[in-house]
Design a protein around this motif. Structure first.
Motif, mmCIF file in Angstrom:
data_model
loop_
_atom_site.group_PDB
_atom_site.id
_atom_site.type_symbol
_atom_site.label_atom_id
_atom_site.label_comp_id
_atom_site.label_asym_id
_atom_site.label_seq_id
_atom_site.Cartn_x
_atom_site.Cartn_y
_atom_site.Cartn_z
ATOM 1 N N ASP A 1 32.508 46.836 38.871
ATOM 2 C CA ASP A 1 33.884 47.306 38.704
ATOM 3 C C ASP A 1 34.927 46.283 39.172
ATOM 4 N N THR A 2 34.568 45.011 39.198
ATOM 5 C CA THR A 2 35.496 43.972 39.671
ATOM 6 C C THR A 2 36.820 44.013 38.921
ATOM 7 N N LEU A 3 36.772 44.157 37.606
ATOM 8 C CA LEU A 3 38.021 44.152 36.835
ATOM 9 C C LEU A 3 38.877 45.371 37.150
ATOM 10 N N ALA A 4 38.248 46.502 37.407
ATOM 11 C CA ALA A 4 39.009 47.723 37.725
ATOM 12 C C ALA A 4 39.723 47.606 39.064
ATOM 13 N N LYS A 5 39.105 46.886 39.992
ATOM 14 C CA LYS A 5 39.721 46.766 41.320
ATOM 15 C C LYS A 5 40.396 45.408 41.527
ATOM 16 N N LEU A 6 40.636 44.711 40.453
ATOM 17 C CA LEU A 6 41.231 43.374 40.503
ATOM 18 C C LEU A 6 42.484 43.288 41.379
ATOM 19 N N MET B 1 29.929 37.429 28.190
ATOM 20 C CA MET B 1 30.578 38.317 29.155
ATOM 21 C C MET B 1 30.948 37.565 30.428
ATOM 22 N N THR B 2 30.092 36.667 30.853
ATOM 23 C CA THR B 2 30.354 35.862 32.048
ATOM 24 C C THR B 2 31.565 34.975 31.839
ATOM 25 N N GLN B 3 31.605 34.299 30.697
ATOM 26 C CA GLN B 3 32.735 33.413 30.402
ATOM 27 C C GLN B 3 34.046 34.194 30.345
ATOM 28 N N ALA B 4 34.001 35.390 29.761
ATOM 29 C CA ALA B 4 35.210 36.212 29.675
ATOM 30 C C ALA B 4 35.679 36.631 31.068
ATOM 31 N N ARG B 5 34.747 37.013 31.919
ATOM 32 C CA ARG B 5 35.115 37.405 33.285
ATOM 33 C C ARG B 5 35.739 36.228 34.041
ATOM 34 N N ILE B 6 35.144 35.063 33.904
ATOM 35 C CA ILE B 6 35.699 33.873 34.569
ATOM 36 C C ILE B 6 37.132 33.648 34.106
ATOM 37 N N ASP B 7 37.346 33.710 32.796
ATOM 38 C CA ASP B 7 38.687 33.483 32.248
ATOM 39 C C ASP B 7 39.686 34.499 32.784
ATOM 40 N N ILE B 8 39.288 35.748 32.858
ATOM 41 C CA ILE B 8 40.192 36.794 33.360
ATOM 42 C C ILE B 8 40.501 36.585 34.844
ATOM 43 N N LEU B 9 39.478 36.293 35.640
ATOM 44 C CA LEU B 9 39.707 36.107 37.077
ATOM 45 C C LEU B 9 40.553 34.866 37.353
ATOM 46 N N GLU B 10 40.326 33.795 36.601
ATOM 47 C CA GLU B 10 41.161 32.598 36.768
ATOM 48 C C GLU B 10 42.601 32.887 36.363
ATOM 49 N N ALA B 11 42.788 33.670 35.307
ATOM 50 C CA ALA B 11 44.139 34.048 34.882
ATOM 51 C C ALA B 11 44.810 34.913 35.942
#
Length: 171
Positions: A117-122, A48-58
Motif C-alpha cells: 500500500d505504499t502508493l496509498a500512504k504516499l 510495475m517496478t519501473q512505474a513505482r520508481i517513476d511515481i516515487l521519484e515524481a
C-alpha cells in the motif's frame, strides 16, 4: 522431503535445456509455453517496478518544488508515459499475454514492493522512506531485468529447436 523450487529457477537452471533436441515435440511446446508464461510474469513485475520508481521519484520532486498531491495525481499520465528509447523492432518481443494470471502468488522476495500500500500512504511517508523504497525497487528492477534476459536466452534456444524441427518437417 523435496525442496520447493520456483518455476523460474527450474527453467533458468542450466540443466533445464539438457538434450532439448531429444525432447518429444509436445514436451518442447509445453515447456516453451511455460517459459512464455513465466516471461510474462517477470515482464509484468519489471513494468510495475519501473512505474513505482517513476511515481516515487515524481513525489520527491513534487515535495522539493512545493507542489500538491493533486499536482502529482494530475501528472500521472506524463509520469507513467514511457518516452524512453525502445529496442529496435527486430530485437523486440511480442508477448502472448499482457499480464500474468490473477492467481499468481507474489511471495518470492521484493515483489511485495509492487503489491503493498505504499502508493496509498504516499503523503504520509517521509523522504527517507521514499528514497529507501526507491533503492529497493531499483534492486528488484535489476534482478528481474537480469532474469528476463536469461529467460530470453532459454526461449531463444527452444524456439531455435522448434524452427529446426519445422525446417526438416518434424513439427
Amino acid at each position: 522431503m523435496s525442496e520447493h523450487r520456483r518455476r523460474i529457477d527450474k527453467v533458468l537452471d542450466p540443466a533445464f535445456l539438457t538434450k532439448v533436441s531429444d525432447w518429444p515435440l509436445d514436451d518442447l511446446r509445453r515447456r516453451h509455453a511455460e517459459c512464455l508464461e513465466i516471461e510474462t510474469e517477470v515482464s509484468y513485475v519489471r513494468r510495475m517496478t519501473q512505474a513505482r520508481i517513476d511515481i516515487l521519484e515524481a513525489e520527491l520532486a513534487r515535495r522539493a518544488s512545493g507542489g500538491t498531491v493533486g499536482d502529482l495525481i494530475a501528472a500521472l499520465p506524463e509520469i507513467l508515459a514511457d518516452e524512453g528509447p525502445r529496442a529496435p523492432a527486430e530485437k523486440s518481443r511480442l508477448t502472448r499475454y499482457l499480464a500474468p494470471s490473477m492467481d499468481i502468488q507474489w511471495r518470492r522476495g521484493r515483489e511485495h514492493l509492487i503489491t503493498d500500500d505504499t502508493l496509498a500512504k504516499l503523503p504520509n511517508l517521509d523522504d527517507d522512506e521514499l528514497r529507501s523504497t526507491i533503492r529497493e525497487l531499483g534492486q528488484l528492477e535489476q534482478q528481474v531485468s537480469q532474469q528476463r534476459r536469461d529467460l530470453h536466452q532459454v526461449i531463444d534456444r527452444m524456439e531455435g529447436d522448434l524452427a529446426a524441427r519445422h525446417k526438416v518437417g518434424q513439427a
